[in-house]
Design a protein around this motif. Structure first.
Motif, PDB file in Angstrom:
ATOM      1  N   VAL A 122      39.933  80.994  48.756  1.00  0.00           N
ATOM      2  CA  VAL A 122      39.447  80.210  49.907  1.00  0.00           C
ATOM      3  C   VAL A 122      39.165  81.137  51.099  1.00  0.00           C
ATOM      4  CG1 VAL A 122      40.003  78.293  51.480  1.00  0.00           C
ATOM      5  CG2 VAL A 122      40.830  78.244  49.118  1.00  0.00           C
ATOM      6  N   GLY A 123      39.905  82.249  51.170  1.00  0.00           N
ATOM      7  CA  GLY A 123      39.713  83.203  52.269  1.00  0.00           C
ATOM      8  C   GLY A 123      38.348  83.877  52.157  1.00  0.00           C
ATOM      9  N   ASN A 124      37.645  83.929  53.267  1.00  0.00           N
ATOM     10  CA  ASN A 124      36.268  84.473  53.256  1.00  0.00           C
ATOM     11  C   ASN A 124      36.200  85.995  53.311  1.00  0.00           C
ATOM     12  OD1 ASN A 124      34.419  82.311  53.067  1.00  0.00           O
ATOM     13  ND2 ASN A 124      35.006  81.632  55.114  1.00  0.00           N
ATOM     14  N   PRO A 125      35.137  86.570  52.786  1.00  0.00           N
ATOM     15  CA  PRO A 125      34.039  85.962  52.031  1.00  0.00           C
ATOM     16  C   PRO A 125      34.480  85.689  50.592  1.00  0.00           C
ATOM     17  CG  PRO A 125      33.651  88.323  52.331  1.00  0.00           C
ATOM     18  CD  PRO A 125      34.940  88.021  52.993  1.00  0.00           C
ATOM     19  N   VAL A 126      34.511  84.414  50.210  1.00  0.00           N
ATOM     20  CA  VAL A 126      35.210  83.993  48.996  1.00  0.00           C
ATOM     21  C   VAL A 126      34.690  84.661  47.723  1.00  0.00           C
ATOM     22  CG1 VAL A 126      35.994  81.764  49.874  1.00  0.00           C
ATOM     23  CG2 VAL A 126      33.787  81.891  48.764  1.00  0.00           C
ATOM     24  N   ASN A 127      33.363  84.777  47.619  1.00  0.00           N
ATOM     25  CA  ASN A 127      32.808  85.276  46.355  1.00  0.00           C
ATOM     26  C   ASN A 127      33.145  86.741  46.144  1.00  0.00           C
ATOM     27  OD1 ASN A 127      31.174  83.105  47.675  1.00  0.00           O
ATOM     28  ND2 ASN A 127      30.441  82.900  45.585  1.00  0.00           N
ATOM     29  N   ALA A 128      32.992  87.545  47.215  1.00  0.00           N
ATOM     30  CA  ALA A 128      33.311  88.972  47.102  1.00  0.00           C
ATOM     31  C   ALA A 128      34.814  89.178  46.916  1.00  0.00           C
ATOM     32  CB  ALA A 128      32.825  89.707  48.345  1.00  0.00           C
ATOM     33  N   ASN A 129      35.619  88.373  47.615  1.00  0.00           N
ATOM     34  CA  ASN A 129      37.070  88.503  47.468  1.00  0.00           C
ATOM     35  C   ASN A 129      37.509  88.172  46.037  1.00  0.00           C
ATOM     36  OD1 ASN A 129      37.350  89.225  50.151  1.00  0.00           O
ATOM     37  ND2 ASN A 129      37.863  87.165  50.854  1.00  0.00           N
ATOM     38  N   ALA A 130      36.875  87.165  45.441  1.00  0.00           N
ATOM     39  CA  ALA A 130      37.225  86.801  44.060  1.00  0.00           C
ATOM     40  C   ALA A 130      36.845  87.931  43.100  1.00  0.00           C
ATOM     41  CB  ALA A 130      36.521  85.503  43.671  1.00  0.00           C
TER      42      ALA A 130
ATOM     43  N   ALA B  97      30.202  92.385  57.234  1.00  0.00           N
ATOM     44  CA  ALA B  97      30.835  93.660  56.874  1.00  0.00           C
ATOM     45  C   ALA B  97      32.226  93.773  57.513  1.00  0.00           C
ATOM     46  CB  ALA B  97      29.954  94.814  57.326  1.00  0.00           C
ATOM     47  N   ASP B  98      32.355  93.266  58.751  1.00  0.00           N
ATOM     48  CA  ASP B  98      33.665  93.316  59.433  1.00  0.00           C
ATOM     49  C   ASP B  98      34.667  92.436  58.682  1.00  0.00           C
ATOM     50  OD1 ASP B  98      32.338  94.751  61.431  1.00  0.00           O
ATOM     51  OD2 ASP B  98      31.881  92.932  62.568  1.00  0.00           O
TER      52      ASP B  98
ATOM     53  N   GLU C  39      27.756  95.375  46.223  1.00  0.00           N
ATOM     54  CA  GLU C  39      27.564  96.792  46.572  1.00  0.00           C
ATOM     55  C   GLU C  39      28.489  97.203  47.709  1.00  0.00           C
ATOM     56  OE1 GLU C  39      25.944  99.020  44.746  1.00  0.00           O
ATOM     57  OE2 GLU C  39      25.696  97.278  43.444  1.00  0.00           O
ATOM     58  N   MET C  40      28.699  96.284  48.659  1.00  0.00           N
ATOM     59  CA  MET C  40      29.563  96.611  49.804  1.00  0.00           C
ATOM     60  C   MET C  40      31.007  96.839  49.361  1.00  0.00           C
ATOM     61  SD  MET C  40      27.949  93.931  52.558  1.00  0.00           S
ATOM     62  CE  MET C  40      28.722  94.320  54.072  1.00  0.00           C
ATOM     63  N   VAL C  41      31.514  95.982  48.480  1.00  0.00           N
ATOM     64  CA  VAL C  41      32.905  96.188  48.042  1.00  0.00           C
ATOM     65  C   VAL C  41      33.010  97.402  47.114  1.00  0.00           C
ATOM     66  CG1 VAL C  41      33.918  93.922  48.457  1.00  0.00           C
ATOM     67  CG2 VAL C  41      32.752  94.304  46.316  1.00  0.00           C
TER      68      VAL C  41
END
Ligand code: NAX
Length: 344
Positions: free
Chosen positions: A145-153, A115-116, A336-338
């Motif tokens: 590439v920047g984490n968390p990659v899947n949520a960022n994408a 979460a952080d 859900e978090m994003v």
């Protein structure tokens, strides 16, 4: 006449002929960015006949360090490197980009919860998504590439709604390469004798390295998977926990292997996967293998150079199903978090 033997290739032996690629790299002065850029300029990402224009995006406090990176790139005399621009303005950085390599983000440090990390990084990808939408070429292909990659994408896609979802990906190649190595070691064969391995799910400790379809030194990966004690107690944890193990031993997160994986992802996407083999990439889901629509999820994929195609028709055994479903639950939780953060 060349004084080099025909099978000897140096990074400065390039023969530009194709159209130049404009590639934007964010976080260019960071660990992964620094390691990656020399490979891109050497022609290892888009092929030895493709000139590159580099657009390097960094935050203002890292501009001086970025200037140093540029000086070193110049000092290599790469024949394929046409032009370099550095900026802290995302719109300028993505102007005309054909490829976007989005590394710029904070790395996870000891004690940091997911979460952080999401709170620190996801908003960056909203800004970069809007900049890509405004300024990049229509054919731009993006890897996060920047984490968390899947949520960022996912966040990026939401903020670049006009960009076709097939052009937005997340890297899972480091997990893939780690799994290939561990399986090759188990079988006592070189990694070149491992094919058809698949990473499913999130780029997190829940990712599932599936060897049931693999071919390992001429044998079926299913034979190795049948040893469930080894599979569940050694193999899967060794891949899942490798990132933390690197941080513990090296004192810093993966750098060389992450840069290499990113280069491999883009090379295969633009230049094609090996005939008869596949790789793994986080791609937009549309109901494949029971994965809900609208997630960026790692799956087995091939490319003929024009785009990723998900490998179809694989039989998913019950153990694999259980692991894949766990990682899908992880992806849904991140979504859900994003959402709760108002980013999608
Ligand atoms: P570094 O801290 O060395 O570099 C990150 C760079 O990004 C810094 O130079 C920073 O100034 C820059 N940056 C920060 N915010 C930016 C913004 N808004 N625009 C442009 N640049 C910005 O980290 P590094 O080790 O290079 O890791 C970068 C990211 O990759 C991290 O999120 C890290 O967690 C992730 N990783 C991803 C991996 C993967 O397989 N997907 C593996 C390795 C790594 O953990």
């Amino acid at each position: 006449m060349s004084i080099l033997a025909p099978d000897v290739v140096r990074e400065t032996d390039a023969f530009p002929s194709a159209r130049p690629m404009t590639v934007t790299v964010t976080g260019a002065a960071g660990q992964i960015g620094y390691t990656l850029l020399f490979r891109v300029a050497a022609g290892l990402m888009f092929g030895a006949d493709t000139p590159v224009n580099l657009r390097l995006l960094e935050i203002p406090s890292a501009m001086r360090a970025t200037e140093g990176v540029v000086m070193e790139l110049e000092d290599c005399g790469f024949p394929l490197l046409r032009d370099i621009d550095i900026t802290s303005d995302p719109v300028r950085a993505f102007e005309g980009a054909n490829a976007g390599v989005l590394i710029g983000a904070k790395p996870r440090t000891v004690g940091m919860e997911r979460a952080d990390l999401l709170a620190a990084n996801a908003s960056i990808f909203a800004v970069h998504g809007r900049a890509i939408s405004e300024a990049a070429a229509d054919d731009v292909r993006v890897v996060v590439v920047g984490n968390p990659v899947n949520a960022n994408a996912l966040v990026l896609a939401h903020h670049a709604p006009d960009l076709p979802k097939q052009q937005i990906t997340a890297v899972s190649r480091l997990d893939h390469n780690r799994a290939v190595f561990q399986l090759a070691r188990r079988a006592g064969v070189p990694t070149s004798e491992v094919s058809r391995l698949a990473i499913w799910g999130n780029h997190s400790s829940t990712m599932y390295p599936d060897i049931t379809h693999a071919v390992v030194g001429g044998r079926s990966g299913a034979e190795y998977a049948a040893d469930t004690m080894w599979l569940e107690m050694e193999f899967i944890p060794s891949v899942a926990n490798r990132g933390s193990a690197i941080i513990e031993v090296r004192g810093q997160s993966s750098q060389g292997s992450a840069a290499f994986a990113t280069k491999e992802h883009m090379y295969d996407w633009f230049c094609g996967t090996r005939p008869g083999d596949w790789t793994s990439a986080g791609v937009w889901s549309s109901g494949e293998y029971g994965i809900p629509d609208g997630l960026v999820c790692s799956m087995p994929v091939t490319s003929d150079g024009s785009g990723w195609t998900v490998v179809e028709g694989l039989n998913i055994d019950p153990l694999s199903r259980r692991y894949i479903d766990t990682s899908i639950a992880d992806l849904l939780e991140e979504r859900e978090m994003v959402k709760a953060m108002g980013l999608i």
